[in-house]
Enzyme design. Structure first.
Site, PDB file in Angstrom:
ATOM      1  N   GLU A 125       0.808  -1.234   0.000  1.00  0.00           N
ATOM      2  CA  GLU A 125       0.000   0.000   0.000  1.00  0.00           C
ATOM      3  C   GLU A 125       0.838   1.279   0.000  1.00  0.00           C
ATOM      4  O   GLU A 125       0.591   2.189   0.791  1.00  0.00           O
ATOM      5  CB  GLU A 125      -0.972  -0.023   1.176  1.00  0.00           C
ATOM      6  CG  GLU A 125      -1.897  -1.229   1.132  1.00  0.00           C
ATOM      7  CD  GLU A 125      -2.833  -1.335   2.335  1.00  0.00           C
ATOM      8  OE1 GLU A 125      -2.866  -0.408   3.153  1.00  0.00           O
ATOM      9  OE2 GLU A 125      -3.526  -2.359   2.435  1.00  0.00           O
ATOM     10  N   GLU A 177      -5.960 -10.891  -1.352  1.00  0.00           N
ATOM     11  CA  GLU A 177      -6.812 -10.691  -0.169  1.00  0.00           C
ATOM     12  C   GLU A 177      -8.287 -10.626  -0.572  1.00  0.00           C
ATOM     13  O   GLU A 177      -9.053  -9.803  -0.065  1.00  0.00           O
ATOM     14  CB  GLU A 177      -6.428  -9.385   0.554  1.00  0.00           C
ATOM     15  CG  GLU A 177      -4.960  -9.296   0.929  1.00  0.00           C
ATOM     16  CD  GLU A 177      -4.565  -8.011   1.659  1.00  0.00           C
ATOM     17  OE1 GLU A 177      -5.458  -7.243   2.089  1.00  0.00           O
ATOM     18  OE2 GLU A 177      -3.358  -7.763   1.789  1.00  0.00           O
ATOM     19  N   HIS A 220     -10.168  -6.190  -2.406  1.00  0.00           N
ATOM     20  CA  HIS A 220     -11.261  -6.005  -1.442  1.00  0.00           C
ATOM     21  C   HIS A 220     -12.401  -5.361  -2.221  1.00  0.00           C
ATOM     22  O   HIS A 220     -12.453  -4.146  -2.386  1.00  0.00           O
ATOM     23  CB  HIS A 220     -10.793  -5.147  -0.269  1.00  0.00           C
ATOM     24  CG  HIS A 220      -9.747  -5.827   0.557  1.00  0.00           C
ATOM     25  ND1 HIS A 220     -10.011  -6.985   1.262  1.00  0.00           N
ATOM     26  CD2 HIS A 220      -8.436  -5.561   0.758  1.00  0.00           C
ATOM     27  CE1 HIS A 220      -8.903  -7.390   1.877  1.00  0.00           C
ATOM     28  NE2 HIS A 220      -7.938  -6.542   1.586  1.00  0.00           N
ATOM     29  N   ASP A 264     -12.038 -10.472  -1.080  1.00  0.00           N
ATOM     30  CA  ASP A 264     -13.347 -10.568  -0.439  1.00  0.00           C
ATOM     31  C   ASP A 264     -14.293  -9.641  -1.181  1.00  0.00           C
ATOM     32  O   ASP A 264     -13.850  -8.732  -1.876  1.00  0.00           O
ATOM     33  CB  ASP A 264     -13.317 -10.297   1.084  1.00  0.00           C
ATOM     34  CG  ASP A 264     -12.608  -9.022   1.502  1.00  0.00           C
ATOM     35  OD1 ASP A 264     -12.586  -8.043   0.731  1.00  0.00           O
ATOM     36  OD2 ASP A 264     -12.074  -8.989   2.636  1.00  0.00           O
ATOM     37  N   ASN A 305       2.220  -5.102  -3.198  1.00  0.00           N
ATOM     38  CA  ASN A 305       0.830  -5.477  -2.902  1.00  0.00           C
ATOM     39  C   ASN A 305      -0.003  -4.242  -2.569  1.00  0.00           C
ATOM     40  O   ASN A 305       0.436  -3.384  -1.801  1.00  0.00           O
ATOM     41  CB  ASN A 305       0.863  -6.425  -1.683  1.00  0.00           C
ATOM     42  CG  ASN A 305      -0.443  -7.137  -1.405  1.00  0.00           C
ATOM     43  OD1 ASN A 305      -1.006  -7.771  -2.295  1.00  0.00           O
ATOM     44  ND2 ASN A 305      -0.922  -7.057  -0.177  1.00  0.00           N
TER      45      ASN A 305
END
Ligand code: 9MR
Length: 369
Positions: A155, A262, A232, A264, A196
């Protein structure tokens, strides 16, 4: 040993478990799910569910890979300068080892969940360099040989593609990224080193900035192996299949591999049939984009069981983002993932077989959705 005792563990594995198994058949390296130490899970007091949770987590037909959602972060691994603690990170590393699952390691240099001593100190540029080198040397050194991949820098970008201001950036500018990758490559030469970030799932200023990070490192001969799309996502406004394929191809053009790290897909609770149908489509598209692109090696869910998801604690009124409800019923989206994994196989470069096993070449699959 009596035969019936021997048979018990086999009976515990669900005959329906299939995500990793199907992912392998589709040409991916893995389908996995992040997990956490019981004490770190988002919702406490669910001890009664642990047995069922663990059985799914440990079933390698379902999940062939895992990531510690928290335990390897700076806050836990170096809570005080020079004091290293791997207790929490080891819980998940041991689960991976015992189960024979691939371990993605997460995350070496990140502005968040950083130890207060780093954030609150007043440092010279040289001191920040030393802090980064010491941290990576100790943490990546400790896990050396265990990590398929490391999220080396996490990030670092704002939505407009500019660099995020952090204690690292403020002291060193973009050189902190170079230093982190260079150090990680020296310390654990076999781990795949990833940049990432979130909102990297469709072409945007941020995705182009991620490509530029790769190019910047490559221009200096510094190793970078992958871009991690956290993914996400939101059920009613996620990137399309075409956008996801396009962005993966833009990363792949630099020569790196790509992973969903990650995944979701949150929705506004309470759910209903329509919201769950949208969510299914989003899961199917992300999985499909990974299957249909040569560069995408695998998919990691950010846990798999709704009560252990971070989402409701950060986005008020949103949740149900994973593939298992609290009562362990599967979301319709589980079938979306299965559809995407069974409807396509990975394309491969002309003349390049998919490797081990069958000895069969395979054709580039058509777009399926
Ligand atoms: O899942 C993690 C949650 O338990 C933590 O409280 C949270 C703190 O920021 O971090 C979560 O994981 C994050 C990941 O490390 C990096 N990308 C965003 C994830 C969700 O916040």
């Amino acid at each position: 040993m009596h035969l019936s005792t021997l048979a018990l563990p086999l009976l515990a594995a669900s005959v329906d478990a299939q995500l990793h198994k199907l992912a392998k058949q589709a040409g991916l390296k893995y389908f996995g799910a992040a997990t956490d130490t019981p004490g770190f899970r988002e919702r406490a007091g669910l001890e009664a569910a642990y047995e069922q949770y663990n059985a799914i987590r440990d079933d390698t037909n379902e999940f062939g890979q895992t990531t510690p959602t928290n335990g390897q972060k700076w806050l836990f691994t170096e809570p005080e300068r020079g004091v290293f603690n791997f207790t929490e990170g080891d819980v998940v590393a041991d689960i991976a080892e015992n189960n024979g699952q691939i371990l993605r390691c997460h995350a070496l240099v990140w502005h968040s969940q950083l130890a207060p001593w780093v954030e609150q100190g007043t440092w010279t540029a040289e001191e920040v360099e030393q802090i980064i080198v010491d941290h990576i040397t100790n943490v990546a050194g400790y896990y050396k040989g265990k990590c398929y991949a490391w999220d080396v820098v996490n990030e670092a970008l704002e939505e407009d593609g500019s660099y995020r201001k952090s204690v690292f950036y403020n002291a060193l500018g973009e050189d902190y990224i170079k230093l982190a990758f260079k150090t990680a490559a020296e310390v654990d030469p076999t781990a795949k080193l990833y940049y990432n970030d979130y909102n990297l799932e469709s072409p945007s200023p941020k995705s182009r900035a991620a490509v530029n990070i790769v190019k910047m490192l490559q221009a200096e001969g510094i190793k970078i192996d992958g871009i991690g799309m956290q993914a996400h996502l939101v059920a009613d406004r996620a990137a399309t299949l075409d956008d996801q394929i396009a962005v993966i191809e833009s990363y792949a053009a630099t020569g790196v591999e790509v992973a969903y790290t990650e995944l979701d897909v949150r929705l506004f609770t309470p759910n209903d049939e329509e919201k769950l149908a949208l969510q299914k489509e989003v899961y199917r598209n992300s999985t499909g984009a990974c299957v249909q692109t040569e560069a995408c090696v695998g998919i990691t869910l950010w846990d798999f069981y709704d009560p252990f998801s971070w989402v409701p604690y950060v986005f008020e009124g949103e949740g149900d983002a994973l593939l298992w409800f609290e009562d362990f019923e599967k979301h319709p989206a589980y079938d979306g993932v299965v559809e995407a994994l069974t409807n396509g196989t990975k394309p491969c470069k002309p003349g390049k077989g998919r490797g081990k096993g069958k000895g069969k070449g395979h054709k580039r699959s058509n777009k399926l959705f």
